[in-house]
Scaffold this active site. Structure first.
Site, PDB file in Angstrom:
ATOM      1  N   THR A 351      -2.436  -5.153   7.442  1.00 35.23           N
ATOM      2  CA  THR A 351      -3.279  -4.800   6.289  1.00 35.23           C
ATOM      3  C   THR A 351      -3.725  -6.076   5.595  1.00 35.23           C
ATOM      4  OG1 THR A 351      -3.376  -3.606   4.176  1.00 35.23           O
ATOM      5  CG2 THR A 351      -1.237  -4.495   4.809  1.00 35.23           C
ATOM      6  N   HIS A 404      14.955  -2.005   7.272  1.00 34.41           N
ATOM      7  CA  HIS A 404      16.226  -2.722   7.442  1.00 34.41           C
ATOM      8  C   HIS A 404      17.247  -1.911   8.230  1.00 34.41           C
ATOM      9  CE1 HIS A 404      18.753  -6.013   6.827  1.00 34.41           C
ATOM     10  NE2 HIS A 404      18.725  -6.132   5.511  1.00 34.41           N
TER      11      HIS A 404
END
Length: 433
Positions: A351, A404
């Protein structure tokens, strides 16, 4: 009569919102003709007629939410376009032809009817009163349309015959009376509503589009479900900018497309994903699915919201191929021509908030992907060089958001640093990408 239903769109799409009807009641359609535009969670799609004929009824309005299988319109397979209007015109002309005859009869019968009107029985119903009133057929039809009682209309004709203009005059008089009666009530209601509102100043309420609702829902889901973390770095864009400046004219002449920065970062992302494959994976239940392909999503801003079309097999494309792929999906997105397959199956997303002037931001994951790279504005900033001199260099902050749950901080930092190294050394980028 044939019913038109919302067809099966895709496995993940079961409902939508009617954005625009492309036909109206009475229109002639052929099988396969588009009749409406349906806004779904991902793209706008056209619904086609599955039969030929005349649209006899539209069962849903623009803005209505519909589900797969809902009946939205009906088609008369034996009808002709405008048949309903033609028939009404014929009725009007027939009534006009009959009107002189009716008037002659009414003139002869008027004395008797006037006597009846002078002495009405108290037990007679309103329907009998309607029949006793002297009125032309056109006036009776007009009164039925406006829902007006003929017995309450005063005729201007010397013979007491009610004509259409008398009905219209009575209708306008009643509407004015109703407006006067309702005006105080409306003012009171408005006063009450203004007292209850939570805002002291004017506001405007606009219903969220289906796509905006979906974007909001999924962004919240990502933040709730993923253990999202972001790491940052900065890139010296000097070498890439010099290379681009040297080659952009010959590149455009040869490939008929501009050489932008996105192709450099796409190549760098592919090279880094090969070294750190967990960032090209996703979680399915208790399994990690590592993808052996490189379909890179490109976030594109449109009037309806953010969409992420995919450039397929970016690892097999040249710089020109990537630039053409990016231009193609961006053009489709802005022209509302994206298909569902253009948005499905991406493995990693890029992006670029820098085109809007963003200095630094934290991109949100495009679920179920576990990594997204955010690019930002290029600004000249002081940089300490290896010989301890300070130079003004074109610098860009880059951000990597990752899940994560399967990507450790060490891998994320090394992934982002690898992109930095390849961008700062375009020759290394050509080899690794």
């Amino acid at each position: 009569m044939k019913e038109i239903k919302v067809p099966e769109l895709a496995e993940s799409i079961t409902e939508g919102t009617i954005a625009e009807w492309l036909v109206k009641k009475g229109d002639q359609v052929e099988k396969g003709d588009p009749i409406l535009e349906l806004e779904t969670d991902k793209v706008n799609v056209e619904v086609n007629a599955d039969a030929s004929g005349v649209i006899s009824e539209l069962l849903k309005e623009e803005g209505d939410d519909v589900e797969v299988g809902d009946v939205i319109a009906k088609v008369d397979e034996n009808g002709e376009a405008g048949s309903s209007d033609d028939s009404s015109d014929q009725e009007d002309t027939e009534e006009q032809k009959e009107e002189p005859k009716q008037e002659e009869k009414e003139e002869k019968e008027s004395p008797k009817q006037e006597e009846k009107q002078e002495k009405p029985s108290q037990d007679s119903s309103s329907s009998n009163q309607q029949k006793d009133v002297i009125a032309t057929p056109a006036a009776r039809k007009r009164a039925r349309e406006l829902g007006i009682d003929l017995s309450e209309i005063s005729a201007r004709d010397p013979l007491g015959r009610i004509r259409p203009e008398d009905v219209d005059a009575a209708a306008s008089g009643e509407s004015k009376k109703e407006e006067k009666k309702e005006a105080p009530k409306k003012e009171k209601k408005q006063d009450k509503s203004s007292e209850k509102t939570e805002f002291d100043k004017p506001v405007e309420r606009v219903k969220m589009s289906r796509r905006r609702q979906t974007i909001a829902k999924r962004l919240v889901e990502v933040q709730q479900e993923a253990a999202m973390l972001t790491t940052f770095n900065e890139v010296d864009m000097t070498n890439v900018m010099n290379l681009r400046k040297e080659r952009k004219e010959t590149f455009q002449d040869k490939h008929d497309v501009k050489l932008g920065f996105m192709s450099f970062f796409t190549k760098a992302v592919v090279g880094a994903l090969k070294e750190f494959p967990l960032l090209n994976a996703e979680i399915q239940g208790n399994e990690i699915v590592q993808k052996k392909f490189y379909d890179i999503g490109m976030a594109v801003s449109t009037d309806e919201g953010l969409v992420v079309p995919v450039v397929r097999d970016a690892d097999r494309l040249s710089f020109a191929g990537i630039e053409k792929g990016i231009m193609d999906v961006a053009t489709k997105a802005r022209n509302k021509e994206l298909q569902l397959e253009d948005l499905q199956g991406g493995s990693f997303t890029i992006t670029n908030g820098g085109i809007f002037g963003s200095m630094l931001s934290t991109p949100i994951l495009n679920s179920p992907q576990v990594g997204i790279l955010g690019l930002h504005n290029i600004e000249k900033r002081p940089k300490v060089m290896p010989d301890d001199t300070i130079q003004a260099r074109p610098m860009m902050y880059i951000a990597l958001s990752y899940d994560h749950r399967i990507v450790d901080g060490k891998e994320a930092v090394q992934f982002l640093r690898r992109i930095k190294e390849m961008i700062e050394d375009p020759y290394d980028l050509l080899l690794e990408g």
